[in-house]
Design an enzyme around this catalytic site. Structure first.
Site, PDB file in Angstrom:
ATOM      1  N   PRO A   1       0.735  -1.281   0.077  1.00 57.18           N
ATOM      2  CA  PRO A   1       0.075  -0.084  -0.030  1.00 57.18           C
ATOM      3  C   PRO A   1       0.927   1.315  -0.036  1.00 57.18           C
ATOM      4  O   PRO A   1       1.948   1.172   0.668  1.00 57.18           O
ATOM      5  CB  PRO A   1      -0.802  -0.129   1.269  1.00 57.18           C
ATOM      6  CG  PRO A   1      -0.643  -1.632   1.630  1.00 57.18           C
ATOM      7  CD  PRO A   1       0.521  -2.073   1.261  1.00 57.18           C
TER       8      PRO A   1
ATOM      9  N   GLY B   1       0.613   5.446   0.214  1.00 59.02           N
ATOM     10  CA  GLY B   1      -0.041   6.782   0.262  1.00 59.02           C
ATOM     11  C   GLY B   1       0.359   8.057  -0.215  1.00 59.02           C
ATOM     12  O   GLY B   1       0.535   8.073  -1.305  1.00 59.02           O
ATOM     13  N   GLY B   2       0.973   8.888   0.572  1.00 62.64           N
ATOM     14  CA  GLY B   2       1.885   9.773  -0.073  1.00 62.64           C
ATOM     15  C   GLY B   2       3.302   9.837  -0.068  1.00 62.64           C
ATOM     16  O   GLY B   2       4.062  10.533  -0.573  1.00 62.64           O
TER      17      GLY B   2
ATOM     18  N   ASP C   1       3.045  17.438  10.332  1.00 63.50           N
ATOM     19  CA  ASP C   1       4.187  18.340   9.452  1.00 63.50           C
ATOM     20  C   ASP C   1       4.052  17.812   7.980  1.00 63.50           C
ATOM     21  O   ASP C   1       4.575  18.636   7.252  1.00 63.50           O
ATOM     22  CB  ASP C   1       5.579  18.136  10.001  1.00 63.50           C
ATOM     23  CG  ASP C   1       5.556  18.456  11.594  1.00 63.50           C
ATOM     24  OD1 ASP C   1       4.700  19.159  11.856  1.00 63.50           O
ATOM     25  OD2 ASP C   1       6.684  18.380  12.112  1.00 63.50           O
ATOM     26  N   SER C   2       3.740  16.734   7.799  1.00 62.56           N
ATOM     27  CA  SER C   2       3.776  16.127   6.375  1.00 62.56           C
ATOM     28  C   SER C   2       2.461  16.392   5.764  1.00 62.56           C
ATOM     29  O   SER C   2       2.180  15.568   4.564  1.00 62.56           O
ATOM     30  CB  SER C   2       4.177  14.615   6.105  1.00 62.56           C
ATOM     31  OG  SER C   2       3.057  13.844   6.985  1.00 62.56           O
TER      32      SER C   2
ATOM     33  N   GLU D   1       0.924  -0.238   9.140  1.00 67.51           N
ATOM     34  CA  GLU D   1       1.952  -0.072   8.451  1.00 67.51           C
ATOM     35  C   GLU D   1       2.181  -1.051   7.134  1.00 67.51           C
ATOM     36  O   GLU D   1       3.296  -1.576   6.700  1.00 67.51           O
ATOM     37  CB  GLU D   1       3.467  -0.060   9.187  1.00 67.51           C
ATOM     38  CG  GLU D   1       3.329   0.798  10.252  1.00 67.51           C
ATOM     39  CD  GLU D   1       4.870   0.898  11.003  1.00 67.51           C
ATOM     40  OE1 GLU D   1       5.860  -0.012  10.507  1.00 67.51           O
ATOM     41  OE2 GLU D   1       5.245   1.752  11.703  1.00 67.51           O
TER      42      GLU D   1
ATOM     43  N   GLY E   1      -3.310  -5.092   5.232  1.00 71.48           N
ATOM     44  CA  GLY E   1      -4.129  -4.836   4.220  1.00 71.48           C
ATOM     45  C   GLY E   1      -4.277  -3.568   3.597  1.00 71.48           C
ATOM     46  O   GLY E   1      -3.254  -2.894   4.078  1.00 71.48           O
TER      47      GLY E   1
ATOM     48  N   ARG F   1      16.995  20.431   5.380  1.00 67.09           N
ATOM     49  CA  ARG F   1      17.863  19.081   5.475  1.00 67.09           C
ATOM     50  C   ARG F   1      18.312  18.867   4.190  1.00 67.09           C
ATOM     51  O   ARG F   1      19.478  18.377   4.129  1.00 67.09           O
ATOM     52  CB  ARG F   1      16.960  18.124   5.950  1.00 67.09           C
ATOM     53  CG  ARG F   1      17.633  16.840   6.175  1.00 67.09           C
ATOM     54  CD  ARG F   1      16.508  15.624   6.320  1.00 67.09           C
ATOM     55  NE  ARG F   1      16.080  15.390   5.116  1.00 67.09           N
ATOM     56  CZ  ARG F   1      15.105  14.337   4.589  1.00 67.09           C
ATOM     57  NH1 ARG F   1      14.752  13.458   5.803  1.00 67.09           N
ATOM     58  NH2 ARG F   1      14.574  14.450   3.443  1.00 67.09           N
TER      59      ARG F   1
ATOM     60  N   TYR G   1      10.563  15.847  19.983  1.00 68.63           N
ATOM     61  CA  TYR G   1      11.052  15.898  18.733  1.00 68.63           C
ATOM     62  C   TYR G   1      12.804  16.253  18.904  1.00 68.63           C
ATOM     63  O   TYR G   1      13.346  17.281  19.505  1.00 68.63           O
ATOM     64  CB  TYR G   1      10.668  17.177  17.811  1.00 68.63           C
ATOM     65  CG  TYR G   1       9.844  16.368  16.601  1.00 68.63           C
ATOM     66  CD1 TYR G   1      10.377  15.796  15.564  1.00 68.63           C
ATOM     67  CD2 TYR G   1       8.564  16.683  16.615  1.00 68.63           C
ATOM     68  CE1 TYR G   1       9.657  15.272  14.512  1.00 68.63           C
ATOM     69  CE2 TYR G   1       7.687  16.073  15.591  1.00 68.63           C
ATOM     70  CZ  TYR G   1       8.398  15.645  14.587  1.00 68.63           C
ATOM     71  OH  TYR G   1       7.529  14.939  13.431  1.00 68.63           O
TER      72      TYR G   1
END
Length: 575
Positions: free
Chosen positions: A154, A156-157, A223-224, A287, A291, A433, A496
């Site tokens: 799978p 996604g982005g 943040d993403s 993750e 599925g 970065r 963080y």
């Protein structure tokens, strides 16, 4: 059968294929200094006159020199396997074996992966990508995966930083990436019950925009947000910058639909229910192992009447920590509160854009007051950036409480402009970065959660371990390790960390940096922290799972995997 390969959604969106972000944005330098190119962000197009001198000082380098790593273009990848029978069986389902698209679907955006696509190589990438447009097509793809004995991944982005998309190099099967981004619609908006049914492939910023048109918000803003998807948020147990007001993703999802090799997992969008063990919980943090998440019913909220930024300066991190700890005890909470240590405060100052005229004079006067009569020391002070959201009365109450707590801990209200700039810097960090990598500087962020009682000692222990490990490895220049406290909880907070070091002249620099980061994660766990607060496990942190989950717990997860996916069709191997 589709006769023409489908154009990957990353192309019309203008996404970069050699690192984070969009092709029209990024950091660059010339003889006059640094500048964020493009026009997408408030910082875009503005000169950053202080950044280079500051970076040269703290790292012991010179960013105006020739780049250390000259990219020779995107690295070659393994040839695609012959997929004729599978393609024939797809019928009208969109697909691609384009080399650039295959490379993009074989990595996330961890530092080592960005280095690999620029200067090394990816060990293996998917043999093809399919682009379903409906749940029925996803069901067909899963059945074809079983029938043709292929491995399904799978997608996604592709914004993960945990190596979750790294393909198993030695698996004998063909690998097919299932890109969900065409499934990007709001299927239903129930304004009476304040619930939206949304397809899992929608990008966060696009969902935000579509809900805003209708007067609503999900309130989930990681943040993403410009790249990650609703399905990805669920699959990693995501958290957003406004968690304090709206909750984490598991607080926002009322129901979901996940296609497994044994059928559909779903429920009903109830306010709450007591029905025994809920199989839908398997999707959170899955993750890609169980599925494909196709849609979810999520809470929605009326757009806030007021949105207001703020910031508070503290004399040292210890005072700021006590402020955050007290803030977490009871409402009203700001939507976002983020406390940065002194290094990150200085970094924020170095990223201030060029000012002239009265704005420059105003800035000089403010600095003179803060470091003069108010007694703040530049080498120890820190800052908390804040965002209030709600009705006018709610925002007034949030602001009043911050004022009381700031006074209690000898803080100084530094105003909304600084708060807004600090909040929006989040979207520039990954660009910076990737820019620094060109000059032999490797930097990355990673996160954890920890109890209030252990937070200060954990941060200090990580700092000392990194300093020691940097010396042991014999890396050049200075090493940077700093932190900020972000999402707040009753018993603790998310932290963080930001790690950076010179790697000029270093053999296998990405591996050396990974050694540093691994040492930091070891120390985090030794001092009460979690494997991850919201980035997930992937393969990057998989070695630590046995240290935090019991043998019975691991056996339960394996049992669920064996039942739902006995042939390991979803064999990406995360966790």
């Amino acid at each position: 059968m589709s006769e023409k390969m489908f154009t990957d959604p990353s192309v019309p969106r203008g996404e970069r294929f050699d690192g984070w972000g969009f092709t029209d944005s990024g950091l660059d330098i010339d003889s006059t200094g640094a500048k964020l190119i493009g026009s997408r962000y408030e910082m875009s197009g503005k000169r950053l006159p202080y950044l280079l001198n500051w970076a040269n000082g703290v790292l012991g380098t010179d960013l105006v020199l020739q780049p250390e790593f000259q990219s020779q273009g995107l690295t070659p990848i393994n040839a695609a396997r012959e997929m004729g029978s599978f393609i024939q069986a797809l019928g009208s389902i969109a697909w691609s074996q384009d080399e650039t698209a295959r490379r993009r679907h074989g990595h996330g955006h961890a530092l080592e992966e960005v280095y690999a696509i620029r200067h090394g190589r990816l060990l293996r990438v998917p043999d093809m990508i399919v682009y379903p447009i409906s749940e029925a097509e996803v069901q067909s793809i899963v059945q074809l995966g079983k029938d043709h004995k292929v491995l399904l991944v799978p997608f996604g982005g592709g914004s993960n930083v945990s190596h979750a998309l790294a393909c198993p190099e030695h698996d004998p099967r063909a690998i097919v990436s299932v890109d969900m981004r065409r499934m990007n619609q709001i299927l239903e908006l129930d304004t009476e019950n304040r619930v939206a049914h949304v397809q899992a492939g929608i990008i966060g910023s696009e969902l935000q925009l579509e809900l805003e048109k209708r007067g609503y918000t999900l309130g989930h803003e990681p943040d993403s947000n410009e790249f990650s998807t609703l399905g990805g948020w669920i699959a990693t147990r995501s958290s957003g910058m406004k968690k304090n007001r709206y909750g984490n993703i598991e607080d926002l999802v009322l129901d979901l639909r996940m296609i497994t090799t044994q059928g559909l997992i779903q429920g009903k969008a109830m306010p709450r229910e007591s029905m025994g063990t809920d199989p839908r919980t398997l999707a959170f943090g899955s993750e890609g192992n169980f599925g494909i998440i196709t849609s979810a019913r999520v809470k929605i909220f009326k757009l806030p009447e007021v949105q207001q930024f703020d910031s508070v300066l503290f004399h040292d991190f210890a005072s700021g920590y006590q402020f955050m700890k007290e803030l977490a005890k009871y409402p009203p909470y700001p939507a976002s509160a983020r406390l940065m240590d002194n290094f990150q405060f200085q970094f924020g100052q170095a990223l201030k854009p060029e000012t002239t005229g009265w704005k420059l004079q105003k800035s000089k006067i403010e600095r003179a007051i803060v470091t003069g009569p108010l007694g703040f020391k530049p080498d120890s002070m820190c800052a908390c950036t804040l965002l209030y959201e709600g009705s006018r009365a709610e925002v007034a109450a949030q602001s009043a409480r911050i004022g009381q707590l700031a006074k209690q801990f000898n803080g100084f209200r530094a105003g909304g402009e600084n708060g807004k700039r600090g909040y929006q810097l989040t979207f520039a960090i990954a660009y910076i970065r990737d820019f620094l990598m060109r000059f032999g500087i490797m930097a990355e962020s990673f996160e954890t959660s920890v109890s209030w009682s252990e937070l200060p000692s954990m941060c200090e222990a990580v700092k000392q371990r990194i300093l020691s490990e940097h010396k042991r490895l014999g890396l050049p220049g200075n090493v940077i390790i700093s932190w900020r406290v972000t999402q707040l909880y009753h018993s603790g907070a998310a932290v963080y960390f930001y790690l950076g070091t010179l790697v000029t002249g270093v053999k296998n620099p990405a591996e050396q940096f990974a050694t540093l980061e691994h040492a930091a994660r070891e120390t985090i766990l030794e001092h009460g922290g979690s494997i991850s607060h919201h980035h997930g496990v992937g393969k990057l942190r998989a070695g630590f799972v046995k240290d935090v989950k019991s043998s019975a717990g691991l056996a339960w997860i394996e049992g669920a995997k064996q039942h739902l996916d006995p042939d390991n069709i979803f064999g990406i191997g995360n966790q």
